[in-house]
Every structure is written in structure tokens, then in C-alpha cells.
Design an enzyme around this catalytic site. Structure first.
Site, PDB file in Angstrom:
ATOM      1  N   LYS A   7       0.801  -1.130  -0.348  1.00 14.99           N
ATOM      2  CA  LYS A   7       0.124  -0.125   0.015  1.00 14.99           C
ATOM      3  C   LYS A   7       0.960   1.057   0.141  1.00 14.99           C
ATOM      4  O   LYS A   7       0.614   2.221  -0.634  1.00 14.99           O
ATOM      5  CB  LYS A   7      -0.766  -0.364   1.124  1.00 14.99           C
ATOM      6  CG  LYS A   7      -1.830  -1.272   1.317  1.00 14.99           C
ATOM      7  CD  LYS A   7      -3.198  -0.636   2.272  1.00 14.99           C
ATOM      8  CE  LYS A   7      -3.902  -1.507   2.547  1.00 14.99           C
ATOM      9  NZ  LYS A   7      -5.067  -1.633   3.863  1.00 14.99           N
ATOM     10  N   GLU A  19     -10.094   0.138  15.175  1.00 19.04           N
ATOM     11  CA  GLU A  19     -10.652   0.142  14.719  1.00 19.04           C
ATOM     12  C   GLU A  19     -12.102   0.204  14.994  1.00 19.04           C
ATOM     13  O   GLU A  19     -12.759  -0.655  15.628  1.00 19.04           O
ATOM     14  CB  GLU A  19     -10.756  -1.326  13.366  1.00 19.04           C
ATOM     15  CG  GLU A  19      -9.874  -0.672  12.588  1.00 19.04           C
ATOM     16  CD  GLU A  19     -10.368  -1.827  11.088  1.00 19.04           C
ATOM     17  OE1 GLU A  19     -11.528  -2.200  11.411  1.00 19.04           O
ATOM     18  OE2 GLU A  19      -9.251  -1.738  10.701  1.00 19.04           O
ATOM     19  N   ASP A  78      -9.582   2.245   4.880  1.00 17.01           N
ATOM     20  CA  ASP A  78     -10.047   1.191   5.163  1.00 17.01           C
ATOM     21  C   ASP A  78     -10.820   1.398   4.102  1.00 17.01           C
ATOM     22  O   ASP A  78     -11.580   1.563   3.100  1.00 17.01           O
ATOM     23  CB  ASP A  78     -11.302   1.537   6.421  1.00 17.01           C
ATOM     24  CG  ASP A  78     -11.178   0.103   7.063  1.00 17.01           C
ATOM     25  OD1 ASP A  78     -10.487  -0.632   7.046  1.00 17.01           O
ATOM     26  OD2 ASP A  78     -12.838   0.727   6.768  1.00 17.01           O
ATOM     27  N   GLY A  84      -6.913 -10.897  -0.473  1.00 12.92           N
ATOM     28  CA  GLY A  84      -8.506 -11.204  -0.022  1.00 12.92           C
ATOM     29  C   GLY A  84      -8.951 -11.685  -0.859  1.00 12.92           C
ATOM     30  O   GLY A  84      -8.775 -12.548  -1.658  1.00 12.92           O
TER      31      GLY A  84
HETATM   32  P1  IMP Z   1      -7.563  -3.436   4.330  1.00 12.57           P
HETATM   33  O1  IMP Z   1      -8.885  -2.160   5.174  1.00 12.57           O
HETATM   34  O2  IMP Z   1      -7.378  -2.762   3.488  1.00 12.57           O
HETATM   35  O3  IMP Z   1      -7.540  -4.028   6.189  1.00 12.57           O
HETATM   36  O4  IMP Z   1      -8.836  -4.175   3.865  1.00 12.57           O
HETATM   37  C1  IMP Z   1     -10.468  -4.928   4.938  1.00 12.57           C
HETATM   38  C2  IMP Z   1     -11.155  -6.157   3.876  1.00 12.57           C
HETATM   39  O5  IMP Z   1     -10.796  -5.815   2.423  1.00 12.57           O
HETATM   40  C3  IMP Z   1      -9.565  -6.915   4.005  1.00 12.57           C
HETATM   41  O6  IMP Z   1      -9.949  -8.470   4.336  1.00 12.57           O
HETATM   42  C4  IMP Z   1      -8.975  -7.189   2.645  1.00 12.57           C
HETATM   43  O7  IMP Z   1      -8.550  -8.348   2.587  1.00 12.57           O
HETATM   44  C5  IMP Z   1     -10.058  -6.873   2.123  1.00 12.57           C
HETATM   45  N1  IMP Z   1      -9.482  -5.710   0.984  1.00 12.57           N
HETATM   46  C6  IMP Z   1      -9.596  -4.439   1.017  1.00 12.57           C
HETATM   47  N2  IMP Z   1      -8.869  -4.665  -0.012  1.00 12.57           N
HETATM   48  C7  IMP Z   1      -8.746  -5.523  -1.110  1.00 12.57           C
HETATM   49  C8  IMP Z   1      -8.591  -5.496  -2.398  1.00 12.57           C
HETATM   50  O8  IMP Z   1      -8.099  -5.202  -3.118  1.00 12.57           O
HETATM   51  N3  IMP Z   1      -8.055  -7.091  -2.775  1.00 12.57           N
HETATM   52  C9  IMP Z   1      -9.028  -7.708  -1.704  1.00 12.57           C
HETATM   53  N4  IMP Z   1      -9.638  -7.522  -0.708  1.00 12.57           N
HETATM   54  C10 IMP Z   1      -9.632  -5.641  -0.211  1.00 12.57           C
END
Ligand code: IMP
Length: 182
Positions: free
Chosen positions: A13, A36, A67, A142
Site C-alpha cells: 500500500k 478500529e 479502510d 483477500g
Molecule cells: P483493509 O482495510 O485494507 O485492511 O481491508 C479490509 C478487508 O478488505 C480485508 O479483508 C482485505 O483483504 C479486503 N480488501 C481490501 N482491499 C482489497 C483488495 O484490493 N482486494 C481484495 N481484498 C481487499
């Protein structure tokens, strides 16, 4: 160049943010475990995290927090802000099993990037539309294998192609425009 802290455990990121803020901000990674809050709003969660991380430091270096989540239209945006929890508990394969039972499998990835410099806090939203499909592809992370956009899942795209149209890229582009105008 001005420093900017990206609060995340994910160095991918940070590299993505650097591409958007190139030459203007020196993006440093800050591994800080912010609270969070429980909310249906990605913007509230990210803004709260950014302010907390900023306050935890004794300097004026601005902070960004992102987020993100996957929102499936036919089930009220599930798993939405709870995407991380659902990934860890139900798992991506079983999110597909749930979506498989739906007639309408349209979904969106959404991301909010929150910026604060202690005085001003702003949030920037990005989204990309697609649909939930049976898992395909080995790349990404993810929910990427079950999210299809224009015939390809995010896990089938290379990082560059995904970043160019991703929810996070769109939010970062808005942040970069706003910072450039300040
Ligand atoms: P975070 O806010 O980036 O921590 O993501 C929150 C949730 O969404 C986690 O379960 C990530 O795996 C999923 N997520 C966020 N961005 C992506 C993406 O670009 N591709 C796949 N999953 C994502």
C-alpha cells in the site's frame, strides 16, 4: 519533500501511495495498531484511525489511514466494513458460496483514505464496480479471486493493471489532487 506517514502493515500500500504522491511527499510506513471503531462508515473508521495515529506522535507529520471492503449489493453491502473479520472467519471461498445463491451478484470494492495534519481531517472515497464469481487467479490478496471486473478477476490481473483501476488507487488519486491544490 514533505514527510507523510501511511499507517499500515502492508508495504504494498505504501508503494502504491508513493506512485500517486511522487515527488511531493516522502511516504513513510508507520506500523501503528489504531482502534478500529465499529461503524458502517469506512470514512468514520479511517478518520478516527488517522487522528489517533497522529495524536500518538509528538510531531506534526501528517498521517493517512485507509479502510477498505467488499460490498455485495444484494445482501445490503455485506461484508462491507466487516470484510477483514469475515475473511478471517467465514473465508473468501465461503463468501463465494453465499454469493452463488444470489440472482444478482453485483458488488463493489470501496476504499476511504483519511488524511489528517492535526488541524484538518479529510476523507477521500474510491470505488470499483464488479461482480462476485467463483474463485479464479493466483495474484493479489483477500477477495481478489472472487471479484471480477470487465471479465477478469483482480487475482488474474497484474499489480499495475489492478492498481490503475482499484478502489484504493481512485481514493489516492483524489487525495493527491486535493494535496496539490492546498
Ligand atoms: P483493509 O482495510 O485494507 O485492511 O481491508 C479490509 C478487508 O478488505 C480485508 O479483508 C482485505 O483483504 C479486503 N480488501 C481490501 N482491499 C482489497 C483488495 O484490493 N482486494 C481484495 N481484498 C481487499
Amino acid at each position: 519533500m514533505q514527510p507523510l506517514r501511511f499507517v499500515t502493515t502492508n508495504s504494498g500500500k505504501v508503494r502504491e501511495a508513493e506512485e500517486y504522491l511522487e515527488g511531493r511527499y516522502d511516504v513513510e510506513q508507520l506500523d501503528y495498531d489504531y482502534t478500529e471503531i465499529q461503524s458502517d462508515s469506512l470514512a468514520d473508521i479511517a478518520a478516527h484511525g488517522a487522528r489517533e495515529a497522529f495524536d500518538a506522535r509528538d510531531d506534526d507529520v501528517p498521517v493517512i489511514v485507509d479502510d477498505a471492503g467488499l460490498f455485495v449489493n444484494a445482501v445490503g453491502g455485506f461484508p462491507g466494513p466487516y470484510s477483514s473479520y469475515v475473511e478471517d472467519t467465514l473465508g473468501v471461498e465461503r463468501v463465494w458460496r453465499v454469493a452463488e445463491t444470489l440472482d444478482n451478484r453485483r458488488a463493489a470494492f470501496r476504499c476511504t483514505v483519511a488524511f489528517t495534519d492535526g488541524e484538518t481531517t479529510e476523507t477521500f472515497d474510491g470505488a470499483v464496480q464488479g461482480r462476485i464469481v467463483a474463485p479464479r487467479g493466483d495474484g493479489g490478496f483477500g477477495y481478489d479471486p472472487i471479484f471480477e471486473h470487465d471479465g477478469e478477476t483482480f487475482a488474474e490481473m497484474n499489480t499495475e493493471a489492478k492498481n490503475a483501476l482499484s478502489h484504493r488507487g481512485r481514493a489516492l488519486a483524489k487525495l493527491a489532487d486535493w494535496l496539490a491544490e492546498r
